[in-house]
Motif scaffolding. Structure first.
Motif, PDB file in Angstrom:
ATOM      1  N   THR A 146      16.856 -10.688   6.631  1.00  0.00           N
ATOM      2  CA  THR A 146      15.751 -11.628   6.950  1.00  0.00           C
ATOM      3  C   THR A 146      16.439 -12.944   7.157  1.00  0.00           C
ATOM      4  OG1 THR A 146      13.767 -12.773   6.423  1.00  0.00           O
ATOM      5  CG2 THR A 146      15.252 -12.401   4.826  1.00  0.00           C
ATOM      6  N   ALA A 147      16.036 -13.410   8.196  1.00  0.00           N
ATOM      7  CA  ALA A 147      16.190 -14.899   8.881  1.00  0.00           C
ATOM      8  C   ALA A 147      15.386 -16.004   8.080  1.00  0.00           C
ATOM      9  CB  ALA A 147      15.956 -15.290  10.235  1.00  0.00           C
ATOM     10  N   ASP A 148      14.162 -15.521   7.384  1.00  0.00           N
ATOM     11  CA  ASP A 148      13.693 -16.633   6.689  1.00  0.00           C
ATOM     12  C   ASP A 148      14.151 -16.798   5.180  1.00  0.00           C
ATOM     13  OD1 ASP A 148      11.465 -18.347   6.243  1.00  0.00           O
ATOM     14  OD2 ASP A 148       9.833 -17.051   6.370  1.00  0.00           O
ATOM     15  N   HIS A 149      15.377 -17.213   5.143  1.00  0.00           N
ATOM     16  CA  HIS A 149      15.876 -17.308   3.783  1.00  0.00           C
ATOM     17  C   HIS A 149      16.376 -18.818   3.519  1.00  0.00           C
ATOM     18  CE1 HIS A 149      19.438 -16.288   6.235  1.00  0.00           C
ATOM     19  NE2 HIS A 149      19.874 -17.140   5.296  1.00  0.00           N
ATOM     20  N   ALA A 150      16.639 -19.059   2.132  1.00  0.00           N
ATOM     21  CA  ALA A 150      17.492 -20.185   1.949  1.00  0.00           C
ATOM     22  C   ALA A 150      18.373 -19.745   0.805  1.00  0.00           C
ATOM     23  CB  ALA A 150      16.569 -21.543   1.459  1.00  0.00           C
ATOM     24  N   ILE A 151      19.662 -19.861   1.065  1.00  0.00           N
ATOM     25  CA  ILE A 151      20.781 -19.566   0.066  1.00  0.00           C
ATOM     26  C   ILE A 151      21.137 -20.633  -0.671  1.00  0.00           C
ATOM     27  CG2 ILE A 151      23.005 -18.418  -0.525  1.00  0.00           C
ATOM     28  CD1 ILE A 151      22.240 -16.594   1.945  1.00  0.00           C
ATOM     29  N   LEU A 152      21.187 -20.708  -2.118  1.00  0.00           N
ATOM     30  CA  LEU A 152      21.263 -21.991  -2.542  1.00  0.00           C
ATOM     31  C   LEU A 152      22.401 -21.692  -3.667  1.00  0.00           C
ATOM     32  CD1 LEU A 152      17.697 -23.138  -3.522  1.00  0.00           C
ATOM     33  CD2 LEU A 152      18.981 -23.695  -1.524  1.00  0.00           C
ATOM     34  N   ARG A 153      23.670 -22.283  -3.259  1.00  0.00           N
ATOM     35  CA  ARG A 153      24.631 -21.971  -4.220  1.00  0.00           C
ATOM     36  C   ARG A 153      24.774 -23.200  -5.329  1.00  0.00           C
ATOM     37  NH1 ARG A 153      28.710 -21.440   1.012  1.00  0.00           N
ATOM     38  NH2 ARG A 153      28.447 -18.935   1.220  1.00  0.00           N
ATOM     39  N   THR A 154      25.058 -22.875  -6.726  1.00  0.00           N
ATOM     40  CA  THR A 154      25.340 -23.821  -7.574  1.00  0.00           C
ATOM     41  C   THR A 154      26.466 -23.564  -8.422  1.00  0.00           C
ATOM     42  OG1 THR A 154      23.762 -25.079  -9.268  1.00  0.00           O
ATOM     43  CG2 THR A 154      23.716 -22.550  -9.238  1.00  0.00           C
ATOM     44  N   ALA A 155      26.623 -24.352  -9.340  1.00  0.00           N
ATOM     45  CA  ALA A 155      27.841 -24.079 -10.385  1.00  0.00           C
ATOM     46  C   ALA A 155      27.403 -24.679 -11.715  1.00  0.00           C
ATOM     47  CB  ALA A 155      28.966 -24.914  -9.812  1.00  0.00           C
TER      48      ALA A 155
END
Length: 311
Positions: A146-155
């Protein structure tokens, strides 16, 4: 004017992020956080995902649950890949079928940690571990679905909930005067409360606008950088100031620590894109550490009988 309530379906029931989201929902009247976990939703059984998510009627999905044990993943690559990659892709497909956005949590472990300074979203990914590869696979599966996404990388996530470095340090300090802690691995400690606040802001933005710039991959970690040893020193300082457990920190090089997996020497993330596109500025890790320890101590005081506290 009353704000419409937002139904945010989150994978997992007891993880750090879902616990922090439930905490935030208690003070945000417009949020309905619906956690989904076993037995209804089991990420090791991808067939359970579609029916359970659809039944929850989400306006937006937050993919927060994952196989998070970095060392165990080395010996259980099949399960780690199923949970972190295959099932993430299924969640993306479900989101697309339902016509709702999805927020997916990922990790700084998609990088090899060889550069200096904070990693940007455009930097080359090169995971060192099974865990990192499985999480990168999950990112790609979500983006493909899906193009309707937000991938949030954290640590370096920490909180009063579950198992994490901060709570481990406090537990160890109850029985030791000095603790060996790695001093040559650097990153950005991130409070689960700050992650929850960022997720809520991103969710509201995605629901309010179809703007393509709000979609894609973003870095989301605490402001500032430190080593594991520096993080431990701050934990003990804040705990000692409240009469809690503390210990001296003996900084050690990572090569002296026995581990089944290689970790990035640098897990620092550059979060300027998140601020520019979503208006989210991540708080500093030191004040975030203070707030989490304050919450831990307040909870202990509420749950421990007065007689026991002074025995």
């Amino acid at each position: 004017m009353t704000q419409p309530r937002r139904r945010i379906v989150v994978t997992g029931r007891h993880g750090q992020v879902v616990s922090a989201l439930l905490d935030r929902a208690a003070v945000n009247a417009d949020l309905d956080i619906i956690p989904l976990g076993r037995p209804e939703l089991d990420l090791s059984d991808s067939g359970s995902i579609g029916p359970s998510v659809a039944a929850a009627r989400p306006e937006i999905i937050v993919s927060a649950a994952a196989y998070t044990s970095i060392e165990q993943a080395e010996a259980d690559e099949g399960l780690a890949t199923l949970v972190n990659q295959t099932s993430a892709g299924v969640l993306g497909q479900v989101a697309a079928a339902l016509g709702v956005p999805i927020i997916h949590l990922s990790t700084a472990c998609v990088f090899d940690g060889t550069r200096s300074g904070g990693y940007a979203e455009t930097d080359t990914v090169a995971p060192l571990s099974v865990y990192g590869r499985s999480k990168l696979g999950g990112e790609r599966a979500i983006a493909y679905a899906t193009a309707d996404h937000a991938i949030l990388r954290t640590a370096w996530v920490f909180s009063p909930f579950g198992s994490n470095f901060l709570k481990t340090m406090l537990r160890i300090a109850e029985g030791r005067d000095c603790v060996n802690v790695i001093a040559d691995e650097f990153g950005t400690p991130t409070s689960a409360f700050d992650i929850a606040d960022a997720i809520v802001s991103v969710a509201r933005n995605l629901l309010a606008s179809d703007e393509p710039g709000l979609r894609g991959t973003f870095h989301m970690s605490g402001s500032g950088q430190t080593s594991w040893a520096g993080f431990a020193e701050e934990i003990f300082r804040a705990s000692r100031a409240r009469g809690g457990p503390f210990a001296a920190v003996n900084p050690i090089p990572s090569y002296t620590y026995s581990s089944a997996v290689e970790r990035p020497a640098n897990a620092e993330l550059d979060c300027r894109k998140l601020k520019a596109m979503h208006g989210v500025a991540m708080p500093g890790w030191r004040p975030a550490t203070e707030r989490v320890i304050e919450r831990l101590f307040n909870t202990m005081q509420e749950t421990t009988p007065m007689k026991e506290r002074h025995s």
